[in-house]
Design a protein around this motif. Structure first.
Motif, PDB file in Angstrom:
ATOM      1  N   ARG A 273       0.840  -1.206   0.000  1.00 20.61           N
ATOM      2  CA  ARG A 273       0.000   0.000   0.000  1.00 20.61           C
ATOM      3  C   ARG A 273       0.875   1.256   0.000  1.00 20.61           C
ATOM      4  O   ARG A 273       0.569   2.226  -0.703  1.00 20.61           O
ATOM      5  N   ARG A 274       1.960   1.238   0.765  1.00 26.82           N
ATOM      6  CA  ARG A 274       2.857   2.405   0.772  1.00 26.82           C
ATOM      7  C   ARG A 274       3.479   2.625  -0.597  1.00 26.82           C
ATOM      8  O   ARG A 274       3.621   3.764  -1.050  1.00 26.82           O
ATOM      9  N   ARG A 275       3.859   1.553  -1.274  1.00 23.88           N
ATOM     10  CA  ARG A 275       4.433   1.714  -2.615  1.00 23.88           C
ATOM     11  C   ARG A 275       3.395   2.307  -3.566  1.00 23.88           C
ATOM     12  O   ARG A 275       3.728   3.151  -4.415  1.00 23.88           O
ATOM     13  N   LEU A 276       2.155   1.868  -3.450  1.00 25.59           N
ATOM     14  CA  LEU A 276       1.100   2.435  -4.293  1.00 25.59           C
ATOM     15  C   LEU A 276       0.953   3.931  -4.019  1.00 25.59           C
ATOM     16  O   LEU A 276       0.862   4.740  -4.959  1.00 25.59           O
ATOM     17  N   PHE A 277       0.945   4.307  -2.749  1.00 28.43           N
ATOM     18  CA  PHE A 277       0.837   5.730  -2.399  1.00 28.43           C
ATOM     19  C   PHE A 277       2.060   6.502  -2.887  1.00 28.43           C
ATOM     20  O   PHE A 277       1.936   7.659  -3.329  1.00 28.43           O
ATOM     21  N   ASP A 278       3.245   5.879  -2.816  1.00 27.43           N
ATOM     22  CA  ASP A 278       4.446   6.524  -3.344  1.00 27.43           C
ATOM     23  C   ASP A 278       4.305   6.803  -4.841  1.00 27.43           C
ATOM     24  O   ASP A 278       4.716   7.863  -5.339  1.00 27.43           O
ATOM     25  N   ASP A 279       3.712   5.845  -5.563  1.00 26.57           N
ATOM     26  CA  ASP A 279       3.527   6.033  -6.999  1.00 26.57           C
ATOM     27  C   ASP A 279       2.535   7.162  -7.281  1.00 26.57           C
ATOM     28  O   ASP A 279       2.711   7.922  -8.248  1.00 26.57           O
ATOM     29  N   ILE A 280       1.494   7.280  -6.462  1.00 26.67           N
ATOM     30  CA  ILE A 280       0.565   8.400  -6.641  1.00 26.67           C
ATOM     31  C   ILE A 280       1.281   9.721  -6.404  1.00 26.67           C
ATOM     32  O   ILE A 280       1.127  10.681  -7.174  1.00 26.67           O
ATOM     33  N   GLN A 281       2.093   9.791  -5.346  1.00 26.40           N
ATOM     34  CA  GLN A 281       2.836  11.024  -5.075  1.00 26.40           C
ATOM     35  C   GLN A 281       3.839  11.327  -6.179  1.00 26.40           C
ATOM     36  O   GLN A 281       4.016  12.479  -6.564  1.00 26.40           O
ATOM     37  N   LYS A 282       4.474  10.289  -6.705  1.00 28.62           N
ATOM     38  CA  LYS A 282       5.513  10.493  -7.709  1.00 28.62           C
ATOM     39  C   LYS A 282       4.926  10.937  -9.044  1.00 28.62           C
ATOM     40  O   LYS A 282       5.422  11.890  -9.672  1.00 28.62           O
ATOM     41  N   HIS A 283       3.877  10.275  -9.496  1.00 24.82           N
ATOM     42  CA  HIS A 283       3.373  10.509 -10.843  1.00 24.82           C
ATOM     43  C   HIS A 283       2.238  11.518 -10.890  1.00 24.82           C
ATOM     44  O   HIS A 283       1.895  11.995 -11.982  1.00 24.82           O
ATOM     45  N   GLN A 284       1.640  11.810  -9.767  1.00 24.43           N
ATOM     46  CA  GLN A 284       0.620  12.851  -9.667  1.00 24.43           C
ATOM     47  C   GLN A 284      -0.517  12.684 -10.692  1.00 24.43           C
ATOM     48  O   GLN A 284      -0.846  13.628 -11.422  1.00 24.43           O
ATOM     49  N   PRO A 285      -1.134  11.507 -10.768  1.00 27.30           N
ATOM     50  CA  PRO A 285      -2.308  11.400 -11.642  1.00 27.30           C
ATOM     51  C   PRO A 285      -3.405  12.322 -11.129  1.00 27.30           C
ATOM     52  O   PRO A 285      -3.589  12.479  -9.917  1.00 27.30           O
ATOM     53  N   ALA A 286      -4.142  12.926 -12.034  1.00 28.20           N
ATOM     54  CA  ALA A 286      -5.157  13.898 -11.625  1.00 28.20           C
ATOM     55  C   ALA A 286      -6.282  13.201 -10.864  1.00 28.20           C
ATOM     56  O   ALA A 286      -6.745  12.132 -11.238  1.00 28.20           O
ATOM     57  N   ASN A 287      -6.679  13.817  -9.794  1.00 33.89           N
ATOM     58  CA  ASN A 287      -7.872  13.411  -9.035  1.00 33.89           C
ATOM     59  C   ASN A 287      -7.965  11.906  -8.806  1.00 33.89           C
ATOM     60  O   ASN A 287      -8.879  11.238  -9.289  1.00 33.89           O
ATOM     61  N   PRO A 288      -7.020  11.325  -8.055  1.00 34.32           N
ATOM     62  CA  PRO A 288      -7.103   9.885  -7.799  1.00 34.32           C
ATOM     63  C   PRO A 288      -8.245   9.555  -6.834  1.00 34.32           C
ATOM     64  O   PRO A 288      -8.370  10.162  -5.770  1.00 34.32           O
ATOM     65  N   VAL A 289      -9.083   8.601  -7.230  1.00 30.14           N
ATOM     66  CA  VAL A 289     -10.195   8.126  -6.411  1.00 30.14           C
ATOM     67  C   VAL A 289     -10.163   6.603  -6.430  1.00 30.14           C
ATOM     68  O   VAL A 289     -10.006   5.994  -7.492  1.00 30.14           O
ATOM     69  N   VAL A 290     -10.309   6.002  -5.266  1.00 31.22           N
ATOM     70  CA  VAL A 290     -10.328   4.550  -5.143  1.00 31.22           C
ATOM     71  C   VAL A 290     -11.766   4.096  -4.915  1.00 31.22           C
ATOM     72  O   VAL A 290     -12.462   4.643  -4.053  1.00 31.22           O
ATOM     73  N   ILE A 291     -12.230   3.112  -5.693  1.00 30.70           N
ATOM     74  CA  ILE A 291     -13.524   2.501  -5.424  1.00 30.70           C
ATOM     75  C   ILE A 291     -13.290   1.056  -4.992  1.00 30.70           C
ATOM     76  O   ILE A 291     -12.433   0.360  -5.541  1.00 30.70           O
ATOM     77  N   SER A 292     -14.068   0.623  -3.994  1.00 30.85           N
ATOM     78  CA  SER A 292     -13.783  -0.632  -3.303  1.00 30.85           C
ATOM     79  C   SER A 292     -15.071  -1.377  -2.987  1.00 30.85           C
ATOM     80  O   SER A 292     -16.170  -0.816  -3.021  1.00 30.85           O
ATOM     81  N   GLY A 293     -14.916  -2.638  -2.617  1.00 33.79           N
ATOM     82  CA  GLY A 293     -16.037  -3.468  -2.181  1.00 33.79           C
ATOM     83  C   GLY A 293     -15.579  -4.416  -1.092  1.00 33.79           C
ATOM     84  O   GLY A 293     -14.824  -4.043  -0.209  1.00 33.79           O
ATOM     85  N   ASP A 294     -16.069  -5.655  -1.113  1.00 36.08           N
ATOM     86  CA  ASP A 294     -15.575  -6.778  -0.314  1.00 36.08           C
ATOM     87  C   ASP A 294     -16.010  -6.787   1.144  1.00 36.08           C
ATOM     88  O   ASP A 294     -16.367  -7.834   1.680  1.00 36.08           O
ATOM     89  N   VAL A 295     -15.986  -5.654   1.847  1.00 34.66           N
ATOM     90  CA  VAL A 295     -16.165  -5.655   3.303  1.00 34.66           C
ATOM     91  C   VAL A 295     -17.611  -5.420   3.717  1.00 34.66           C
ATOM     92  O   VAL A 295     -17.905  -5.266   4.913  1.00 34.66           O
ATOM     93  N   HIS A 296     -18.541  -5.383   2.755  1.00 30.86           N
ATOM     94  CA  HIS A 296     -19.986  -5.351   3.023  1.00 30.86           C
ATOM     95  C   HIS A 296     -20.395  -4.148   3.866  1.00 30.86           C
ATOM     96  O   HIS A 296     -21.284  -4.236   4.714  1.00 30.86           O
TER      97      HIS A 296
END
Length: 531
Positions: free
Chosen positions: A402-425
């Motif tokens: 998860r930290r590496r994923l966040f590092d990639d968001i900080q590094k590459h700065q994709p516009a308006n990152p939003v995560v959509i999720s499920g699984d946990v009901h």
């Protein structure tokens, strides 16, 4: 003339099955055997994986929804049509496709050369039988700006836990696109009518290809699920229950030495019942066991969907009990493996693929389309307990990944990152940051906003337990576990509006709905804001 295996391999290699219609005429029948009069399209139709100029159309020939033996094991030739109107007066594409017994007589047609940003209607014809017609569309042109998108998001639809009223309301909302985030089927449960109030036992479990096929057929007979498929194209990914509860990589809870054979059967059945493209030649069980599902979809310049697979390539769940696999709930103190810097939920290759998607995206919104809650979630007993506890099946079991994923968001700065999720009901709205234990600050900014949808039918914890979770996790700004439903998102260049839509009664097929809460994310800003 080559063998049937060679025929299957050539079929799956070609982008258009219609191209084989003349090459192998002897293999394909165009009607059911004499004396067989049952309707062959009992599972409806579906479309998905939309590009700017193409979309995948799907059906499966199955005259008896739970009796595949009614269809002899020979290849059948099925006609398909796609039109610009629901009366099929302006047909823009048609052809023949093969329904092969090796693929459960499923049909996948990747229709190309379509116009961008257009609605279409499609149907299949077999003998005298005509399928229900479906409505689908293409994405806007890759460089198109100024478009809007209505997106429905759903997951976790255990058959006997309730009715599929949510799918009716998804269809009625007339979305441009549906994203299904996993647990389309559950690998266990009864095959008879739904008994949502009776005791539930993990029995009648699926292990073989035929058993997984029967499970998909069971689910797809539901008319409300078919209604949602007929309303719009879908993008899909899987989670664990398409195979086995809490499996990770090539290991299941039982530590079954033959688990990869089971996974191959489950993955093949997933392909056979979903409107997805094969991204590589896949004809053998060994190839299906490693079928790639992660992909990205561009909706013009408005949105890029980064659709990931959090099951196939992940690290094993840490700190399991001796003699078993699967997940557990542990503290950091008792599970030193949580500190392993190599732990990953996506695998190295998929992490790199995702980083490239962030780096190259020109979209206004970057929507990470994935299975499970990404925010850290301390499950300690109450707000006064000093011992943080974490569930190891999700991102909390792979904090380094998860930290590496966040590092990639900080590094590459994709516009308006939003995560959509499920699984946990559970409906959750969360702020994602690198250090969840510290307050947001210039040195610990909110990197992305997460919206997690509740289950469509599957049970969850009491709301009182969720209130305790909210008290322990201040970055989780909203949580409701006592309701079943889906998310509806309205996306424009200036804002994303997310609605948490709940069923009034999951046990009723005609249940009404209520919007529990709505949230707004404005262009250029991150974080949960109530609309």
């Amino acid at each position: 003339m080559g063998s049937r295996r060679q025929f299957l391999q050539r079929t799956l290699q070609l982008g258009s099955l219609a191209a084989l219609a003349q090459a192998f005429p002897a293999y394909a029948a165009d009607k059911l055997p004499a004396g067989t009069s049952a309707y062959p399209f009992t599972l409806g139709v579906a479309s998905g994986s939309p590009r700017q100029d193409s979309v995948v159309l799907w059906t499966r020939l199955l005259p008896g929804a739970l009796n595949s033996l009614l269809l002899p094991p020979v290849a059948y030739k099925v006609r398909w049509e796609i039109a610009e109107d629901d009366a099929f007066k302006r047909i823009v594409g048609k052809g023949d496709a093969f329904a092969l017994p090796e693929l459960a007589h499923s049909v996948h047609v990747d229709v190309t050369d379509l116009r961008p940003d257009r609605w279409y209607w499609y149907r299949f014809i077999f003998g005298d039988a005509v399928s229900p017609q479906g409505r689908t569309r293409t994405a806007p042109a890759i460089d198109a700006q100024g478009s809007n998108l209505k997106l429905a998001v759903a997951s976790c639809q255990h058959w006997e836990f309730g009715e599929y009223a949510a799918h009716h309301h998804i269809a009625q909302a007339a979305p441009d696109l549906v994203a299904f985030l996993g647990d389309y089927i559950y690998e266990w449960g009864p095959y008879d009518t739904k008994h949502p109030l009776r005791p539930r036992h993990r029995d009648i479990e699926s292990f073989t290809l035929d058993e997984y096929r029967a499970r998909y057929a069971q689910y797809k007979t539901d008319p409300l699920l078919q209604e949602a498929h007929h309303a719009a194209p879908w993008i899909v990914t899987w989670d664990d229950h398409e195979v086995s509860n809490d499996y990770g990589n090539d290991r299941d809870e039982r530590l079954d030495p033959n688990f990869l054979q089971r996974r191959a059967a489950a993955y093949q059945a997933f392909y056979e019942h979903m409107p997805v493209r094969l991204q590589q030649v896949t004809t053998t069980p060994e190839q299906f066991a490693r079928m790639r599902i992660y992909d990205r979809y561009d909706w013009g310049r408005l949105a890029r969907f980064h659709v990931v697979d959090d099951r196939q390539y992940r690290s094993y769940q840490p700190c399991v009990k001796a003699g078993q696999g699967g997940s557990s709930i542990v503290s950091r103190a008792e599970c030193s493996d949580l500190r392993d810097p190599t732990r990953t939920l996506l695998g190295v290759e998929q992490e790199q693929w995702l980083a490239r998607g962030f780096a190259t995206s020109q979209a206004k919104w970057n929507i990470l389309t994935q299975q499970t809650l990404m925010a850290q979630c301390d499950l300690g007993a109450d707000s006064n307990s000093p011992q943080a506890k974490f569930w190891t099946d999700g991102w909390d079991g792979c904090p380094a990944g998860r930290r590496r994923l966040f590092d990639d968001i900080q590094k590459h700065q994709p516009a308006n990152p939003v995560v959509i999720s499920g699984d946990v009901h559970t409906f959750y709205a969360t702020n994602l940051k690198r250090d969840f234990d510290a307050k947001a600050s210039p040195g610990n900014p909110i990197l992305a906003t997460e919206f997690c949808g509740t289950s469509l039918t599957s049970d969850s914890r009491p709301q009182s337990s969720t209130e305790q979770i909210l008290a322990r996790n201040h970055h989780i700004k909203y949580g409701r576990s006592d309701k079943r439903g889906f998310m509806l998102m309205e996306i424009s260049e200036k804002k994303m509006l997310t609605h948490f839509v709940a069923l009034d009664d999951v046990l009723k097929a005609d249940s009404g709905i209520t919007t529990l809460q709505s949230f707004i994310v404005e262009d250029g800003k991150t974080g949960v804001v109530t609309a």
